[in-house]
Write an enzyme that holds these catalytic residues in place. Sequence first.
Site, PDB file in Angstrom:
ATOM      1  N   LYS A  80       0.847  -1.190   0.000  1.00  0.00           N
ATOM      2  CA  LYS A  80       0.000   0.000   0.000  1.00  0.00           C
ATOM      3  C   LYS A  80       0.884   1.243   0.000  1.00  0.00           C
ATOM      4  O   LYS A  80       1.892   1.294   0.721  1.00  0.00           O
ATOM      5  CB  LYS A  80      -0.883  -0.048   1.244  1.00  0.00           C
ATOM      6  CG  LYS A  80      -1.913   1.056   1.373  1.00  0.00           C
ATOM      7  CD  LYS A  80      -2.776   0.814   2.612  1.00  0.00           C
ATOM      8  CE  LYS A  80      -3.881   1.826   2.783  1.00  0.00           C
ATOM      9  NZ  LYS A  80      -4.724   1.538   3.965  1.00  0.00           N
ATOM     10  N   SER A 155      -9.749   1.491   3.023  1.00  0.00           N
ATOM     11  CA  SER A 155      -8.885   2.285   2.181  1.00  0.00           C
ATOM     12  C   SER A 155      -7.839   1.473   1.405  1.00  0.00           C
ATOM     13  O   SER A 155      -7.284   1.974   0.443  1.00  0.00           O
ATOM     14  CB  SER A 155      -8.155   3.339   3.022  1.00  0.00           C
ATOM     15  OG  SER A 155      -7.261   2.711   3.938  1.00  0.00           O
ATOM     16  N   SER A 179      -9.699  -0.922   7.241  1.00  0.00           N
ATOM     17  CA  SER A 179      -9.185  -0.762   5.876  1.00  0.00           C
ATOM     18  C   SER A 179      -8.434  -1.946   5.295  1.00  0.00           C
ATOM     19  O   SER A 179      -8.069  -1.912   4.120  1.00  0.00           O
ATOM     20  CB  SER A 179      -8.278   0.463   5.800  1.00  0.00           C
ATOM     21  OG  SER A 179      -9.072   1.603   5.683  1.00  0.00           O
TER      22      SER A 179
HETATM   23  N1  GLN Z   1     -12.929   3.659   6.455  1.00  0.00           N
HETATM   24  C1  GLN Z   1     -12.385   4.098   7.704  1.00  0.00           C
HETATM   25  C2  GLN Z   1     -12.029   5.550   7.633  1.00  0.00           C
HETATM   26  O1  GLN Z   1     -12.342   6.150   6.675  1.00  0.00           O
HETATM   27  C3  GLN Z   1     -11.222   3.264   8.089  1.00  0.00           C
HETATM   28  C4  GLN Z   1     -10.010   3.628   7.368  1.00  0.00           C
HETATM   29  C5  GLN Z   1      -8.845   2.824   7.751  1.00  0.00           C
HETATM   30  O2  GLN Z   1      -8.970   1.779   8.393  1.00  0.00           O
HETATM   31  N2  GLN Z   1      -7.687   3.302   7.380  1.00  0.00           N
HETATM   32  O3  GLN Z   1     -11.433   6.124   8.493  1.00  0.00           O
END
Ligand code: GLN
Length: 489
Positions: A80, A155, A179
Amino acid sequence: MTELWERTAADLASLVASKQVSAAEVAESCIARTNEVEGDVLSYLTLTPEAARAKAAGVDAAVAAGEPLGPLAGVPMALKDIICTEGIRSTAASKILDTYIPPYSATVAQRLYDAGGVLLGKTNLDEFAMGSSTENSAYQVTRNPWDLSKVPGGSSGGSAAAVAAGQAPFSIGTDTGGSIRQPAALCGVVGLKPTYGLVPRYGLIAFASSLDQAGPITRDVRDAALVLGAIAGLDPKDSTSLPGPVPDYMGALDKGVEGLKIGVVKEISGEGVNPAVQTRFREAVQILEKLGAQVGEVSLPTFGYGIDIYYLIAPAEASSNLARFDGVRYGLRIDGADVENMNRNSRAAGFGPEVKRRIMLGTYSLSSGYYDAYYLKAQKARTLIARDFARAYEQFDLLVSPSAPTTAFGIGEITDPLTMYLSDICTVPSSLAGAAAISVPAGLSADDGLPVGIQFMAKPLDETTMLSAAYAFEQELGLLPKPPLWSPS
Ligand code: GLN
């Protein structure tokens, strides 16, 4: 004939170690596969085929010389783009880091290099990992390999899509509130969020430091155990990294679920979860019962507040972490009449709308007058979630729920941030408790034919029990069919 790009990481490592194939052949297969589908899927922000070829050649030389090999020698991988990689652009999918080339590698990346991993490239994400669909990337929208009109989740959407599309046998994502698990569920692959502190955060571009954890995204549970073993363990460069020996995750896979007590979490398994997802989840629970687990329902009332708590704490930490992007030290600089204006111009141009929203939310809840009412209260409620977990673990060895309330949704379909935030209802509680969790494919939805995931949640540092249950479940259900994009053109 099975192509090399279709194989798992564990298979590839043993094929290379036993000289049945060369690391160079494996790398070429994944590079060719990536080129074939990348135009459709858009998993990557940066491709590193030359570095991959050089690394594979090094592995092949080590094999030829009979040198000891790491557990991932010759296995291609994708990281990532929030993970710093020395000499390779690392953007966090933000314009503010558009040209950032880190002078060092994150511990996770370094450990994978040392294990013999071959980096194919850096994958797309929601900007600074803020989002659940990868649509918040400043660069491109990654598409779900099961249906190119759908999001891959987020994400870590690029990491999940790359594995689901056959571009890489495994990838690394990061999980702050879901994410790794949510995109893994939406793309029909396995995603593991380790216990907070098990995998070092050194070199991860910080979003919410008390929650961020890196972990593997793989095609099966065995690979998740293999990769976790390579990245876990104490790092003196990270003060929140946990001491203690790293368990033999692979060795523990066969323990099964017989006699394990498994609790179905009422608050995140029923209302609010799409009915077709619920159906697959219930069938998954029946499989666990059939395998000899003792299944019961458990009510954890504070889980209902998970989203509210998370969206106070995560933005608060983000607002502080992202203060470093000031046009002076990192990335983009847009000049202004004085330093303050330069700073303002750089941030205004460099951050996207969701990142700005989070910075404002976080700054608000940390400001004097609001701190007690919002941030402090959220911290107290976070403790209640951890206590609810602890209470549940007096009765149960593992907890389960669906991994996400829906299957993959359409690109552009969710425009309102609050609805998007609800994508994380199943995953934020274990993040807030710092505990371990894994999403494993549980079949396809009868509504839309898209993958559904089951989430296994474990006590902090009990990854072995979690992996053995997930493995037994996967063995019984069998792997998902491959996404349509899989068939060679
Ligand atoms: N979707 C969640 C957020 O927008 C989690 C994101 C993540 O785990 N990095 O914060």
